[in-house]
Each structure stands twice: as structure tokens, then as C-alpha cells.
Design a protein around this motif. Structure first.
Motif, PDB file in Angstrom:
ATOM      1  N   VAL A  54       0.837  -1.199   0.000  1.00 53.59           N
ATOM      2  CA  VAL A  54       0.000   0.000   0.000  1.00 53.59           C
ATOM      3  C   VAL A  54       0.873   1.251   0.000  1.00 53.59           C
ATOM      4  O   VAL A  54       0.604   2.217  -0.730  1.00 53.59           O
ATOM      5  CB  VAL A  54      -0.939  -0.009   1.222  1.00 53.59           C
ATOM      6  N   ARG A  55       1.926   1.230   0.781  1.00 50.14           N
ATOM      7  CA  ARG A  55       2.821   2.386   0.874  1.00 50.14           C
ATOM      8  C   ARG A  55       3.444   2.715  -0.481  1.00 50.14           C
ATOM      9  O   ARG A  55       3.670   3.894  -0.807  1.00 50.14           O
ATOM     10  CB  ARG A  55       3.915   2.089   1.911  1.00 50.14           C
ATOM     11  N   ARG A  56       3.684   1.705  -1.310  1.00 51.79           N
ATOM     12  CA  ARG A  56       4.342   1.911  -2.597  1.00 51.79           C
ATOM     13  C   ARG A  56       3.371   1.977  -3.774  1.00 51.79           C
ATOM     14  O   ARG A  56       3.789   2.169  -4.910  1.00 51.79           O
ATOM     15  CB  ARG A  56       5.351   0.773  -2.842  1.00 51.79           C
ATOM     16  N   GLY A  57       2.104   1.788  -3.520  1.00 49.48           N
ATOM     17  CA  GLY A  57       1.139   1.821  -4.605  1.00 49.48           C
ATOM     18  C   GLY A  57       1.151   0.584  -5.464  1.00 49.48           C
ATOM     19  O   GLY A  57       0.686   0.602  -6.615  1.00 49.48           O
ATOM     20  N   VAL A  58       1.677  -0.531  -4.932  1.00 51.73           N
ATOM     21  CA  VAL A  58       1.703  -1.799  -5.655  1.00 51.73           C
ATOM     22  C   VAL A  58       0.369  -2.506  -5.451  1.00 51.73           C
ATOM     23  O   VAL A  58      -0.138  -2.576  -4.325  1.00 51.73           O
ATOM     24  CB  VAL A  58       2.865  -2.690  -5.162  1.00 51.73           C
ATOM     25  N   ARG A  59      -0.211  -3.029  -6.515  1.00 56.02           N
ATOM     26  CA  ARG A  59      -1.491  -3.717  -6.411  1.00 56.02           C
ATOM     27  C   ARG A  59      -1.324  -5.033  -5.640  1.00 56.02           C
ATOM     28  O   ARG A  59      -0.323  -5.737  -5.794  1.00 56.02           O
ATOM     29  CB  ARG A  59      -2.072  -4.016  -7.786  1.00 56.02           C
ATOM     30  N   ILE A  60      -2.329  -5.367  -4.846  1.00 57.07           N
ATOM     31  CA  ILE A  60      -2.309  -6.588  -4.040  1.00 57.07           C
ATOM     32  C   ILE A  60      -3.248  -7.612  -4.655  1.00 57.07           C
ATOM     33  O   ILE A  60      -4.422  -7.329  -4.898  1.00 57.07           O
ATOM     34  CB  ILE A  60      -2.747  -6.295  -2.591  1.00 57.07           C
ATOM     35  N   GLY A  61      -2.718  -8.803  -4.914  1.00 54.83           N
ATOM     36  CA  GLY A  61      -3.532  -9.894  -5.436  1.00 54.83           C
ATOM     37  C   GLY A  61      -3.587 -11.036  -4.439  1.00 54.83           C
ATOM     38  O   GLY A  61      -2.609 -11.312  -3.732  1.00 54.83           O
ATOM     39  N   ALA A  62      -4.731 -11.709  -4.370  1.00 49.33           N
ATOM     40  CA  ALA A  62      -4.877 -12.863  -3.494  1.00 49.33           C
ATOM     41  C   ALA A  62      -4.327 -14.096  -4.193  1.00 49.33           C
ATOM     42  O   ALA A  62      -4.875 -14.538  -5.205  1.00 49.33           O
ATOM     43  CB  ALA A  62      -6.341 -13.072  -3.131  1.00 49.33           C
ATOM     44  N   GLN A  63      -3.230 -14.641  -3.676  1.00 48.41           N
ATOM     45  CA  GLN A  63      -2.638 -15.842  -4.267  1.00 48.41           C
ATOM     46  C   GLN A  63      -3.212 -17.059  -3.549  1.00 48.41           C
ATOM     47  O   GLN A  63      -2.689 -17.536  -2.555  1.00 48.41           O
ATOM     48  CB  GLN A  63      -1.118 -15.809  -4.169  1.00 48.41           C
ATOM     49  N   VAL A  64      -4.296 -17.554  -4.090  1.00 49.54           N
ATOM     50  CA  VAL A  64      -5.041 -18.643  -3.450  1.00 49.54           C
ATOM     51  C   VAL A  64      -4.465 -19.995  -3.832  1.00 49.54           C
ATOM     52  O   VAL A  64      -3.895 -20.161  -4.904  1.00 49.54           O
ATOM     53  CB  VAL A  64      -6.540 -18.565  -3.811  1.00 49.54           C
ATOM     54  N   SER A  65      -4.644 -20.982  -2.950  1.00 52.99           N
ATOM     55  CA  SER A  65      -3.955 -22.256  -3.128  1.00 52.99           C
ATOM     56  C   SER A  65      -4.766 -23.407  -2.545  1.00 52.99           C
ATOM     57  O   SER A  65      -5.729 -23.203  -1.798  1.00 52.99           O
ATOM     58  CB  SER A  65      -2.596 -22.190  -2.414  1.00 52.99           C
ATOM     59  N   TYR A  66      -4.336 -24.610  -2.886  1.00 54.94           N
ATOM     60  CA  TYR A  66      -4.805 -25.768  -2.137  1.00 54.94           C
ATOM     61  C   TYR A  66      -4.332 -25.618  -0.686  1.00 54.94           C
ATOM     62  O   TYR A  66      -3.328 -24.963  -0.403  1.00 54.94           O
ATOM     63  CB  TYR A  66      -4.206 -27.061  -2.696  1.00 54.94           C
ATOM     64  N   ARG A  67      -5.029 -26.295   0.234  1.00 51.87           N
ATOM     65  CA  ARG A  67      -4.615 -26.282   1.646  1.00 51.87           C
ATOM     66  C   ARG A  67      -3.441 -27.246   1.785  1.00 51.87           C
ATOM     67  O   ARG A  67      -3.601 -28.450   2.043  1.00 51.87           O
ATOM     68  CB  ARG A  67      -5.780 -26.712   2.541  1.00 51.87           C
ATOM     69  N   ASP A  68      -2.222 -26.739   1.640  1.00 48.03           N
ATOM     70  CA  ASP A  68      -1.053 -27.614   1.532  1.00 48.03           C
ATOM     71  C   ASP A  68       0.206 -26.881   1.982  1.00 48.03           C
ATOM     72  O   ASP A  68       1.097 -26.608   1.183  1.00 48.03           O
ATOM     73  CB  ASP A  68      -0.911 -28.097   0.083  1.00 48.03           C
ATOM     74  N   LEU A  69       0.307 -26.587   3.262  1.00 45.35           N
ATOM     75  CA  LEU A  69       1.494 -25.916   3.781  1.00 45.35           C
ATOM     76  C   LEU A  69       2.746 -26.775   3.627  1.00 45.35           C
ATOM     77  O   LEU A  69       3.810 -26.285   3.251  1.00 45.35           O
ATOM     78  CB  LEU A  69       1.298 -25.561   5.258  1.00 45.35           C
ATOM     79  N   ALA A  70       2.618 -28.067   3.897  1.00 45.90           N
ATOM     80  CA  ALA A  70       3.792 -28.941   3.842  1.00 45.90           C
ATOM     81  C   ALA A  70       4.354 -29.040   2.432  1.00 45.90           C
ATOM     82  O   ALA A  70       5.566 -29.144   2.242  1.00 45.90           O
ATOM     83  CB  ALA A  70       3.443 -30.330   4.371  1.00 45.90           C
ATOM     84  N   GLY A  71       3.492 -29.020   1.451  1.00 43.76           N
ATOM     85  CA  GLY A  71       3.933 -29.145   0.063  1.00 43.76           C
ATOM     86  C   GLY A  71       4.040 -27.839  -0.668  1.00 43.76           C
ATOM     87  O   GLY A  71       4.235 -27.811  -1.896  1.00 43.76           O
ATOM     88  N   PHE A  72       3.900 -26.718   0.051  1.00 38.56           N
ATOM     89  CA  PHE A  72       3.997 -25.386  -0.539  1.00 38.56           C
ATOM     90  C   PHE A  72       2.977 -25.205  -1.676  1.00 38.56           C
ATOM     91  O   PHE A  72       3.202 -24.451  -2.608  1.00 38.56           O
ATOM     92  CB  PHE A  72       5.418 -25.125  -1.041  1.00 38.56           C
ATOM     93  N   GLY A  73       1.876 -25.918  -1.596  1.00 40.24           N
ATOM     94  CA  GLY A  73       0.830 -25.767  -2.599  1.00 40.24           C
ATOM     95  C   GLY A  73       1.184 -26.309  -3.965  1.00 40.24           C
ATOM     96  O   GLY A  73       0.488 -26.030  -4.947  1.00 40.24           O
ATOM     97  N   ARG A  74       2.230 -27.109  -4.032  1.00 40.44           N
ATOM     98  CA  ARG A  74       2.678 -27.623  -5.330  1.00 40.44           C
ATOM     99  C   ARG A  74       2.274 -29.084  -5.570  1.00 40.44           C
ATOM    100  O   ARG A  74       2.699 -29.693  -6.545  1.00 40.44           O
ATOM    101  CB  ARG A  74       4.195 -27.460  -5.465  1.00 40.44           C
TER     102      ARG A  74
END
Length: 250
Positions: A54-74
Motif C-alpha cells: 500500500v505504501r508503494r502503490g503496488v497492487r495486491i492480489g490474493a494468491q489462493v492455493s490448495y490447503r497444503d502448507l507442507a507441500g507449498f501448494g505444489r
């Protein structure tokens, strides 16, 4: 003058573990794909990234994923459509809440990792994701590959085509699986050259040497690869020198 957005994955640290230099990348990119906690990211990390964006005016996108913390969503998962829609909706709402608390808001949605690749070829899971976006805010664009199944099921939504500066492509225009050697390109000169060709000429060289046509409004440089910040800086500098203006799509 040609115009393109430059995006990168941010907020992927977790607890005491850091991944990439989020703050430095925010000085280079125009859109930040912020992890929502399902594949990476914790509330404090996410909040800090949103505040800096927000401070830099960069757009924020929601990077949605499978529920997979252990596999980093891959790791690809077979999630029932109704459940996947609910999980994507949960992630969008959580990130947008934090972004709004910091004076911003989310501007788009981008699936991550295995979900990104799955929705590109699976209209059932693509519809589950688009149903979540539509339920939350139908004005949010969805970032995906050209020719993705998302286009088939995106009634009422805006779909934005994306290309990857540092990923190898198949002759069909899909991304080479990370399980394959050479899927991620690390040579800076190669990445920069490919980025300029994609932005200016709308083509990329596939792994078999053939040229694949693609027209993209956004180009991704991964934030979790070694030397990501310098690579992103080199890409942006080369694009500017080629007459391409970096500008958010959202």
C-alpha cells in the motif's frame, strides 16, 4: 508504447522462516501475489507485505492455493468443487480484510502452484475458483495462462493473461512441470531476453525450440528463486529499454 504488468509471489515466509526479499521486490514490481496462508504466509508476514505494498502503490492480489502448507501448494489435490470454492473464498476474504486494515484492498486473484496448473486444464476446478471470486467480488480479475480453462467458465468475470519470464514452456503453451529438469530458468540473460520477447513480440521459445504465440498483460518473475530481486530489476530495466512501460493491469 507497449504496456505490461510485472508480478511476483510475496508473503511466503512462515514464522521464523523467510522466503525471498519482499520489501526489495516491492520496489520493482507493479503487482504482488500475496500468499493467503494455505500454501505459505502467516498473519504477521501477510500484514507487513500488505502495508508495504500500500505504501508503494503496488497492487495486491490474493494468491489462493490448495490447503497444503507442507507441500507449498505444489501438490495437486482432488478437492470437491463446493469445498474448493469455500476454501478459495475464505482466502480471498482473509487477505482482503488485512489489506483493507492497512488502507488498501485486493485488486485481483491468482491461483498458486498446483491449483494454477490444474485450473488451466480442468474446467471443474476452474469453475470452483471462479465461483469463489464471483461470490466475493465479481469485479476482481483472475490471472491465468492464455488459453486456460478459466476462460471457459468465467461468466461475468475479467480474465487476464499472464506469462512467465523464468519458467520453461511446452510446445502446447503450458508450463513445464517443476518435476522436470530445466522447468525453472535461472540464467539472467536468458530470462531477460525471454521477457522482452514475450512483452514485445508475444512469443516464447518452448523446450523443443518451437515458438509459442502468447499475448499477456502481466509477466511473472518468481520471488522465491535465488537472486530474484536482481533478476526482477534486470527484467524491468530491459523492458523499459525495449519501450515497454510497467503498469498494473488492475
Amino acid at each position: 508504447m507497449a504496456v505490461i504488468d510485472i508480478n511476483a509471489d510475496l508473503g511466503e515466509g512462515f514464522g521464523i522462516w523467510t522466503l525471498g526479499d519482499d520489501v526489495a521486490l516491492l520496489d520493482v514490481i507493479t503487482s504482488a501475489n500475496v500468499a493467503c496462508g494455505f500454501h505459505a504466509g502467516d498473519p504477521l508476514t501477510i500484514r507487513r507485505v500488505c502495508a508495504e505494498a500500500v505504501r508503494r502503490g503496488v497492487r495486491i492480489g490474493a494468491q489462493v492455493s490448495y490447503r497444503d502448507l507442507a507441500g507449498f501448494g505444489r501438490r495437486e489435490m482432488d478437492v470437491a468443487p463446493e469445498e474448493l470454492t469455500a476454501e478459495v473464498l475464505y482466502q480471498i476474504a482473509a487477505l482482503d480484510g488485512i489489506a483493507r486494515a492497512e488502507g488498501g484492498r485486493i485488486s485481483y486473484v491468482k491461483p498458486h502452484g498446483a491449483l494454477y496448473n490444474r485450473v488451466a486444464r480442468d474446467p471443474v476446478q476452474a469453475r470452483a475458483v471462479t465461483d469463489a471470486v464471483r461470490a466475493y467480488d465479481a469485479s476482481l480479475p483472475v490471472l491465468t495462462l492464455p488459453g486456460s480453462s478459466v476462460y471457459e467458465v468465467a461468466e461475468g468475470l475479467t480474465v487476464v493473461a499472464e506469462c512467465f519470464a523464468d519458467r520453461a514452456y511446452t510446445p502446447a503453451g503450458a508450463l513445464v512441470s517443476r518435476r522436470e529438469p530445466g522447468a525453472v530458468i535461472h540464467d539472467r540473460d536468458t530470462v531477460v531476453r525471454r521477457a522482452v520477447r514475450m512483452a514485445v513480440d508475444g512469443v516464447v521459445e518452448a523446450v523443443d525450440g518451437t515458438e509459442v504465440a502468447l499475448r499477456a498483460r502481466s509477466i511473472c518473475v518468481h520471488g522465491d528463486t535465488p537472486g530474484a530481486v536482481e533478476l526482477a530489476r534486470s527484467v524491468r530495466k530491459a523492458l523499459t529499454e525495449a519501450g515497454v512501460r510497467a503498469e498494473p493491469f488492475a
